[in-house]
Design an enzyme around this catalytic site. Structure first.
Site, mmCIF file in Angstrom:
data_model
loop_
_atom_site.group_PDB
_atom_site.id
_atom_site.type_symbol
_atom_site.label_atom_id
_atom_site.label_comp_id
_atom_site.label_asym_id
_atom_site.label_seq_id
_atom_site.Cartn_x
_atom_site.Cartn_y
_atom_site.Cartn_z
ATOM 1 N N GLU A 497 -6.595 51.882 6.431
ATOM 2 C CA GLU A 497 -6.330 52.129 7.855
ATOM 3 C C GLU A 497 -7.601 51.993 8.688
ATOM 4 O OE1 GLU A 497 -3.393 52.034 8.815
ATOM 5 O OE2 GLU A 497 -2.524 52.263 6.811
ATOM 6 N N HIS A 631 10.053 49.869 7.169
ATOM 7 C CA HIS A 631 9.220 48.746 7.604
ATOM 8 C C HIS A 631 10.043 47.695 8.353
ATOM 9 C CE1 HIS A 631 6.150 50.317 4.875
ATOM 10 N NE2 HIS A 631 5.307 49.472 5.415
ATOM 11 N N ILE A 632 11.233 47.398 7.844
ATOM 12 C CA ILE A 632 12.003 46.304 8.452
ATOM 13 C C ILE A 632 13.129 46.780 9.361
ATOM 14 C CG2 ILE A 632 11.427 44.775 6.535
ATOM 15 C CD1 ILE A 632 14.322 44.989 5.587
ATOM 16 N N PHE A 633 13.531 48.062 9.244
ATOM 17 C CA PHE A 633 14.617 48.543 10.103
ATOM 18 C C PHE A 633 14.164 49.582 11.127
ATOM 19 C CE2 PHE A 633 16.939 47.216 6.194
ATOM 20 C CZ PHE A 633 17.629 46.159 6.773
ATOM 21 N N GLY A 636 7.977 47.184 12.527
ATOM 22 C CA GLY A 636 7.808 45.831 13.051
ATOM 23 C C GLY A 636 7.761 44.732 12.013
ATOM 24 N N TYR A 637 8.236 44.995 10.784
ATOM 25 C CA TYR A 637 8.083 44.034 9.695
ATOM 26 C C TYR A 637 9.343 43.232 9.389
ATOM 27 C CZ TYR A 637 3.422 45.638 8.396
ATOM 28 O OH TYR A 637 2.074 45.930 8.389
#
Length: 714
Positions: A497, A631-633, A636-637
């Site tokens: 990070e 991450h995908i739902f 932003g992935y």
């Protein structure tokens, strides 16, 4: 329009947020003041653009300026949603969420601004714009097109409705996941139930029990038995949760297979039933994304996603994934066979077949046997304060910057949050950041992330506004008088990070639209973060950083050598896991076609098929990992999870530049680090990432370093 309520702290967009003043009751008034003001300013700009030759200062500059106040306020609200969630905050955010989405969509779909930018690109001033300005303008045109600027009538109205619903569904998905995590726990009360658990986990679990007992006084919180109020690390009771610092060590160390099974099943079925069921949301999100892509004239949502990424096509991504799969899957099968043989030998059960909840336990036992160390042996060498000092010293050696504590100079949202400033070689402040290190399952979402608090920009009066970052982790918190003793993976996460933060903070770009991580293609944004993880395996770095919390003794070199040897332990399984998730993401967003509104078996069938091709131990039939795939739902992935492996190719290759130059030569490391700072970290989104990488590396990227680093090739 002018702001009437100057007392609202969400209006102060040129300085770090006043977290000591911001309350949920400020959020609705702020948005309902700032959104109409942005739209009124936009309408005035559109009128001005109707005549005259467009220039950078008459189009791009005012577009950025008119949107920044609302972007700042909404960014602060979203940040607090992630780190200090509450019923009041949720209600305030949800009350204005639609208004914000509609306001920004109106901005993105401004045909007057779009036409003016197109005329600027083809007009006389284009020749005078520098490379950064040209790239910003090209990206703005692309983003407008992806936002439906070319749509009219019913199609435009439908696109807007989809955008609004998708934003609401993403928030609901994240809320369901947080609530489901909070609702599940195991309460342990007997010595048999805690057999094998390390002292750090027992102390943390007792503290979690006490916290739950306190929260039970709040009607909105899950209830807890009264005896948990006096929970003790030695006597219990102990509360195990789905939060990473609790879940992971329990799965690795609990000798009770039945309890591991309960916790594992709870984890893989999170947010898949009752009021927090995310499965219908998954289907709806995919259906809407597919419809949105078709409105834009694209064959799939993946094509929409890739329009703003470094990867040239789905085929190029699948080629990389296929190469990684071919190397990882046979190795993962061998690893599972080795682990099964070991478990049979150690347990005395000659026909033992490993279940999914057995793998972490036996993998940790084999790792301890093979490399002769445990995570618990390492923890005392990584007290949080020492790790921070070591990380900041590394930043100084590599990039010539100095990090100093500035606690009290900026308001924070929680007492454990730290504030730091970064200075250059001349001692001038160039950036700052907040660090929120510890897990707080009650009100903080899981995972780790970096986000922008303020972006670097040259202001109208000539002054330079310095960038400020949020760095958020979920590492093991302190317990009682014992400081946070980090696992090695938590150390890697902190370095990761901080790498994101460095790209945001060490940028030299003065146009806010491309400063730091802004305008960096999503599949390249992980390059600096994954690059920084490599230094956790660099002896001079760990020698300075890793000191025993009680004795001050340095980490023994032989223990460091074991850590390095274990770096490729089960690398096949780890790589295959990422390939599985990336492949599933692409399948859902490129080939899967949702049809029946009431059919929820579709995505589960896709998941099952992809798992069969990308795992060596298939998921449970009731596995609902998609319901927790934030991450995908919920992030932003979408059609971009492959970015982790794509950027890992870049990061491994970038680190190999230091290896080739000579990691033992401090002067060479500093020289190479300065080149990395002046390219990857400084240029941000002002140039295409392939061009930036090539300037640093002297050539294009190669996957050879990654395959070697992960032990997938010799």
């Amino acid at each position: 329009m002018t702001t009437t309520d100057t007392s609202n702290p969400l209006f102060a967009c040129e300085a770090p947020p006043r977290f000591d003043l911001i309350r949920p009751e400020h959020m609705v008034p702020a948005v309902r003041e700032l959104a109409p003001r942005m739209l009124a300013d936009l309408a005035a700009l559109e009128t001005r653009l109707a005549s005259g030759e467009p220039t950078w200062s008459t189009v791009v500059t005012p577009l950025t300026a008119l949107s920044e106040p609302l972007r700042f306020a909404w960014g602060v609200i979203n940040h607090l949603k992630g780190v200090r969630d509450s019923t009041e905050l949720r209600q305030a955010r949800e009350a204005v969420q639609g208004e914000v989405v509609q306001a920004f969509l109106r901005l993105a779909q401004s045909q007057a601004c779009y036409r003016a930018m197109k005329r600027l690109r083809g007009g006389p001033e284009w020749a005078w714009l520098d490379g950064t300005q040209r790239r910003i303008l090209e990206a703005a045109l692309r983003d407008a097109e992806l936002s439906g600027v070319g749509l009219e009538g019913a199609e435009k109205a439908r696109f807007q409705a989809i955008a609004l619903e998708l934003d609401e569904l993403g928030t609901l998905f994240a809320n369901h996941l947080l609530d489901a995590n909070k609702a599940f726990s195991l309460t342990l009360t007997t010595p048999d139930e805690i057999a094998g658990l390390p002292p750090t986990l027992l102390a943390q679990a007792a503290q979690a029990a006490r916290t739950a007992a306190t929260a039970a006084a709040d009607p909105s919180s899950p209830t807890a038995p009264l005896q948990m109020a006096s929970a003790d690390a030695d006597a219990g009771p102990w509360r195990i949760t789905l939060d990473g610092p609790s879940y992971i060590p329990f799965m690795e160390h609990s000798r009770r297979s039945d309890l591991r099974e309960s916790l594992y099943r709870g984890f893989v079925t999170r947010a898949s039933s009752g009021d927090t069921d995310n499965l219908p949301l998954v289907e709806r999100i995919l259906r809407l994304r597919d419809e949105q892509a078709r409105l834009l004239g694209r064959a799939s949502y993946a094509e929409v996603s890739l329009a703003a990424k470094m990867a040239p096509s789905v085929a190029a991504i699948e080629s990389l994934l296929a190469e990684l799969r071919a190397a990882a899957r046979p190795k993962a099968r061998t690893e599972l066979d080795e682990l099964t043989a070991f478990a049979r030998s150690e347990s005395g059960h000659a026909r033992l077949e490993l279940s999914l909840w057995d793998v972490p336990f036996w993998a940790e036992r084999l790792r301890e046997r093979r490399y002769a160390y445990t995570d618990e042996q390492l923890r005392p060498y990584f007290p949080f304060a020492r790790v921070l000092d070591g990380l900041f010293a590394l930043a100084n050696r590599l990039f010539g910057v100095t990090v100093r504590a500035a606690d009290g100079e900026a308001a924070v949202w929680e007492p454990s949050v730290r504030f730091f400033r970064i200075a250059d070689e001349a001692g001038r402040d160039i950036a700052a950041f907040y660090l929120d290190p510890y897990s707080r399952p009650a009100d903080k979402r899981g995972g780790a992330w970096m986000d922008n608090a303020l972006d670097r920009k040259r202001q109208a009066d000539g002054a330079l506004r310095l960038p400020v970052a949020y760095l958020v982790c979920n590492q093991t918190p302190p317990t009682g008088d014992t400081p946070s003793l980090m696992t090695f993976r938590e150390v890697e996460t902190l370095f990761h990070e901080f790498g994101h933060g460095l790209q945001h903070m060490l940028t030299t770009v003065e146009h806010i639209e491309a400063a730091g991580i802004n305008n960096v293609e999503w599949d390249a944004v992980e390059l600096p973060s994954q690059f920084m993880e490599n230094w956790c395996y660099h002896w001079p770095t760990l020698e300075r950083m890793a000191r025993h919390v009680r004795t001050g003794e340095a980490l023994p070199r032989e223990l460091f050598d074991k850590i390095c040897a274990a770096r490729t332990y089960r690398a096949g399984a780890a790589t295959l896991r990422q390939v599985y998730l990336a492949t599933l993401d692409l399948e859902l967003h490129h080939r899967y076609r949702p049809d029946d509104e009431d059919d929820e078996d579709g995505v589960l069938a896709v998941t099952s098929r992809v798992a069969s091709e990308n795992t060596v131990l298939p998921p449970l039939e009731e596995d609902r990992m998609l319901c927790g795939f934030s991450h995908i739902f919920g992030g932003g992935y979408a059609a971009g999870y492959y970015s982790y492996k794509w950027a890992e190719v870049l990061s491994a290759d970038a680190f190999s530049a230091f290896e080739e130059a000579g990691l033992d030569d401090a002067a060479v490391v500093a020289k190479t680090g300065r080149r990395f700072r002046d390219t990857v970290l400084a240029l941000g989104g002002s140039r295409h990432p392939l061009e930036v990488f090539t300037e640093f590396r002297g050539r294009g990227p190669s996957p050879k370093a990654l395959l070697r680093q992960t032990g997938l090739v010799g």
